[in-house]
Design a protein around this motif. Structure first.
Motif, mmCIF file in Angstrom:
data_model
loop_
_atom_site.group_PDB
_atom_site.id
_atom_site.type_symbol
_atom_site.label_atom_id
_atom_site.label_comp_id
_atom_site.label_asym_id
_atom_site.label_seq_id
_atom_site.Cartn_x
_atom_site.Cartn_y
_atom_site.Cartn_z
ATOM 1 N N ILE A 198 41.731 -41.144 62.557
ATOM 2 C CA ILE A 198 42.153 -42.477 63.561
ATOM 3 C C ILE A 198 42.477 -41.461 64.958
ATOM 4 O O ILE A 198 42.073 -42.376 65.878
ATOM 5 C CB ILE A 198 43.268 -43.050 62.916
ATOM 6 C CG1 ILE A 198 42.857 -43.804 61.694
ATOM 7 C CG2 ILE A 198 43.911 -43.905 64.001
ATOM 8 C CD1 ILE A 198 43.721 -44.698 60.954
ATOM 9 N N MET A 200 41.880 -38.829 66.193
ATOM 10 C CA MET A 200 40.569 -38.490 67.186
ATOM 11 C C MET A 200 39.919 -39.501 67.462
ATOM 12 O O MET A 200 39.518 -39.418 68.701
ATOM 13 C CB MET A 200 39.463 -37.502 65.836
ATOM 14 C CG MET A 200 38.442 -36.835 66.443
ATOM 15 S SD MET A 200 39.164 -35.440 67.890
ATOM 16 C CE MET A 200 39.697 -34.083 66.451
ATOM 17 N N GLY A 201 39.668 -40.583 66.906
ATOM 18 C CA GLY A 201 38.928 -41.672 67.568
ATOM 19 C C GLY A 201 39.692 -42.162 68.828
ATOM 20 O O GLY A 201 38.936 -42.449 69.843
ATOM 21 N N ARG A 202 41.100 -42.321 68.775
ATOM 22 C CA ARG A 202 41.799 -42.828 70.009
ATOM 23 C C ARG A 202 41.644 -41.586 71.235
ATOM 24 O O ARG A 202 41.315 -41.915 72.087
ATOM 25 C CB ARG A 202 43.012 -42.714 69.820
ATOM 26 C CG ARG A 202 43.367 -43.950 68.575
ATOM 27 C CD ARG A 202 44.616 -44.716 68.936
ATOM 28 N NE ARG A 202 44.815 -45.856 68.192
ATOM 29 C CZ ARG A 202 45.239 -45.872 67.245
ATOM 30 N NH1 ARG A 202 46.096 -45.109 66.698
ATOM 31 N NH2 ARG A 202 45.495 -47.277 66.392
#
Lengths: 230, 493
Positions: A198, A200-202
């Motif tokens: 999560i 890393m996605g941001r």
């Protein structure tokens, strides 16, 4: 005066793959040497000091992973592991032992040369400038703890900073999920890969133009992440 | 306090009250009224305290009436024959009423007991009928029987090595004899008191199956010759009830297994059918091109050289895809759905990695993504990536025009879907996800088409996801994997 060609050691028992590697690397200007078992490889490594090792894992006289362990005791030479695409556990184990990269069989010549170049670049780059990473407008200054994109300072959360600074320690090197979780969150979080995914996605949403086609943080599916080398 | 003691006190009290009342009102009520009062006490005691106390009350009343109320008073002498008749009648009526009531009570008790047993039987059926697995069935049965009959209960199950495993024991501490258990399984007969087999043992071993079988047996402890015969009858009946449910569950499990095998077989058939096409074709092309280059190399033009080499590379790539599909299939089949490692995965990462591979290979066809979520999907990264790769392969074969192939991730109504959309010819009108197997070989000329979708469906199935296939307005198709709410981890903003 021409500089001496870079020495690359190939440890592979399959004749056809060996031939292909030798031919491709020679054509690309490297000086490859081919060892068909661990015993020969160990002897040659001490005397010839190659700049990079391409290592198959299943060898007639033992497991390639033992070789990684042996080398890492006294050398930081880049190691690229040859492995089957399905065996993620095996890859993760190799990275934990200290491998730098892997090539999934089957692979083409372009993929081989790209990985070799990245691994070699990492060693030269690290010795030149340790604390400034600069690729395509993304500048990470790990000494002053700043990150900017196209000249604009980026506002990252402390966790995102920590993630990025961990990756920037060795651009091009794959960090496993467990390594990143231990480094950024702490040892008790090693199994909580969802935190990592999560965040890393941001982080990608902030630094990448198209997060699904990442330019800077490359996903190694099922294994971990790496920062694109500069 | 012991029960007989309370009963004695009660009998004495009622007798004393009747005597006191009679004595106090002797002037107003005559001897008939007094006998009636005592009779009432006898009936009361017969009903509530039992035959013995009512008889004792009757005899005491006989003496009291004689001593206190019949002339001459305060002696046991009876002057008038009339009084004799009255007293003896009183005594006889008392005894008859007492014994009638005794019998009535026994019948009532019997009826109540029967009702309780029937009720338990009903309750047992209700509880076990809803069992979804054998373990639950045996445990519930054993527990209920122990609670109702208040006897230690256990179930013994025969193992594959023919040994017995005592399971689901409720308060049973002593292990039953192994030899006895084996005998029960071999004969299908009951062991224990009131039977011809091991009548001296301290438990009943009741087989579920009355014929020689490997079905479980029920062990009831704390039993001896004094245990009622009808208890054994009841327990045998319950064993039959439990066995009926047991057999139903066994059949259910067998049909489930059969269904699973049938499903795996159908995948296997799809695999075998397409192996000849998916693997032999590229192998033939590679072998042909390679032998041609090695034997006739000098006779071929540079262009022909290049063309043959190019075909070797592209066919090998295709072979590699087929191999990956087969590996995915082997993984799907070897691991039962429970054993596939699922973890929270980022769809963006999986799609990103996959697309990087496609772009490296061929950048002539545009591929775009539409992912507006950080949410994660519970999935196996390799399998999900494989499923999407197969959808991409199909889309790339079918796709025409300049518009890019779209890979989208969308969240709606607590579900999350991953879809691949192309602008190709689309699926024929009657095609649906249910027909994947039937249609898998519909186009022998398209590479890897059939096996691909069958694998996507198998992967969807393992993830409890739904595979939907539809044609798009304006041409082309949209194939989506829709994951249920429990497979979605929403990333809070």
């Amino acid at each position: 005066m021409m500089s001496k060609p870079t020495q690359i050691m190939i440890v592979e028992d399959d004749a056809d793959i060996g031939e292909f590697l030798i031919a491709s690397l020679k054509a690309a200007g490297y000086q490859p040497q081919w060892k068909k078992n661990l015993t020969d490889a160990k002897i040659a490594f001490d005397s010839e000091k190659p700049a990079l090792i391409i290592l198959d894992l299943t060898l007639p006289d033992g497991d390639g992973r033992d070789f990684i362990t042996d080398i890492r005791v006294h050398s930081d030479v880049p190691i690229i592991v040859l492995s089957a695409r399905q065996s993620e556990q095996e890859k993760v184990a190799c990275f934990t032992l200290g491998a730098d990269d892997y090539l999934s069989k089957p692979f083409g010549v372009n993929e081989l040369l790209a990985r070799v170049m990245v691994a070699l670049k990492r060693t030269t780059m690290m010795s030149l400038r340790d604390h400034i990473y600069s690729v395509d407008g993304l500048v990470i200054d790990s000494q002053n703890s700043t990150v900017s994109l196209s000249g604009m300072a980026l506002h990252l959360t402390p966790l995102e900073f920590k993630l990025l600074f961990t990756l920037v320690k060795k651009p091009g090197k794959v960090f496993t999920h467990r390594q990143l979780l231990t480094e950024v969150w702490g040892a008790e979080y090693v199994d909580d890969t969802h935190y990592l995914r999560i965040h890393m996605g941001r982080l990608r949403a902030k630094i990448e133009a198209d997060p699904a086609t990442p330019r800077f943080i490359i996903t190694e599916l099922g294994i971990g992440y790496r920062l694109a080398p500069n | 306090m012991p029960k007989p003691f309370i009963k004695s006190i009660l009998a004495l009290t009622t007798f004393a009250v009747a005597t006191a009342v009679s004595y106090r009102f002797f002037d107003t009520i005559d001897i008939t009224g007094i006998t009636m009062l005592y009779l009432l006490v006898v009936v009361f005691n017969a009903y509530f305290l039992g035959f013995f106390f009512s008889l004792a009350t009757a005899i005491s009343a006989f003496i009291a009436i004689n001593f206190l109320f019949i002339a001459p008073q305060y002696t046991l002498h009876i002057a008038s024959p009339h009084s004799w008749v009255a007293l003896i009648s009183f005594m006889m009526v008392s005894v008859v009423i007492s014994s009638l009531l005794k019998r009535l009570q026994a019948e009532t008790n019997k009826a109540l007991n029967a009702k309780r047993r029937v009720q338990f039987s009903k309750e047992l059926i209700e509880h076990i009928a809803t069992s979804t697995n054998i373990n639950e069935l045996l445990n519930t049965s054993s527990r209920l029987i122990q609670q109702f009959f208040n006897k230690p209960t256990a179930i013994a199950q025969i193992q594959s090595d023919l040994s017995y495993l005592i399971t689901h024991h409720h308060q049973l501490t002593a292990q039953p004899d192994k030899e006895a258990l084996e005998w029960v399984a071999e004969t299908g007969k009951v062991i224990g008191p009131h039977t011809d087999n091991w009548p001296d043992s301290h438990c009943w071993i009741i087989p579920f199956d009355r014929l020689p079988s490997k079905a479980p047996v029920m062990v009831i402890g704390d039993i001896d010759a004094s245990s009622p015969d009808e208890l054994l009858g009841d327990l045998k009946g319950h064993a039959d009830q439990i066995y009926a449910v047991y057999q139903r569950l066994i059949h259910l499990e067998q049909s489930r297994q059969a269904e699973l095998i049938a499903q795996e077989e159908s995948i296997q058939n799809a695999l075998l059918a397409s192996i000849s096409h998916d693997m032999r074709t590229p192998l033939t092309a590679i072998l042909g091109a390679a032998t041609s280059l090695s034997t006739q190399g000098k006779l071929l033009s540079t262009e022909e050289h290049q063309r043959l080499l190019g075909s070797i590379a592209s066919e090998a790539r295709h072979l590699s895809t087929s191999t990956e599909n087969i590996l995915a299939l082997v993984q799907l089949e070897s691991a039962q759905s429970m054993h596939i490692a699922l973890d929270w995965q980022s769809p963006e990462e999986i799609i990103g990695t996959l697309l990087a591979r496609y772009r490296e290979r061929d950048n002539t066809k545009a591929i775009a993504t539409d992912i507006k979520t950080f949410s994660l999907i519970k999935a196996n990264a390799t399998l999900l990536s494989q499923a999407l790769a197969n959808l991409m392969d199909n889309a790339l074969v079918a796709h025409q025009g300049k518009e890019p192939i779209m890979v989208c991730v969308k969240e709606s109504n607590q579900t999350i879907s991953v879809s691949v959309k192309d602008r190709g010819t689309g699926f024929s009108r009657e095609f649906s996800a249910n027909d994947i197997k039937k249609f898998s070989q519909r186009d022998k000329n398209s590479k890897g088409f059939g096996l691909g979708l069958a694998i996507v469906q198998a992967i969807a199935h393992k993830h409890k996801a739904r595979l939907t296939i539809e044609n798009r307005e304006g041409g082309g198709s949209k194939v989506a994997l829709i994951f249920p709410a429990e497979s979605l981890m929403q990333a809070s903003d």
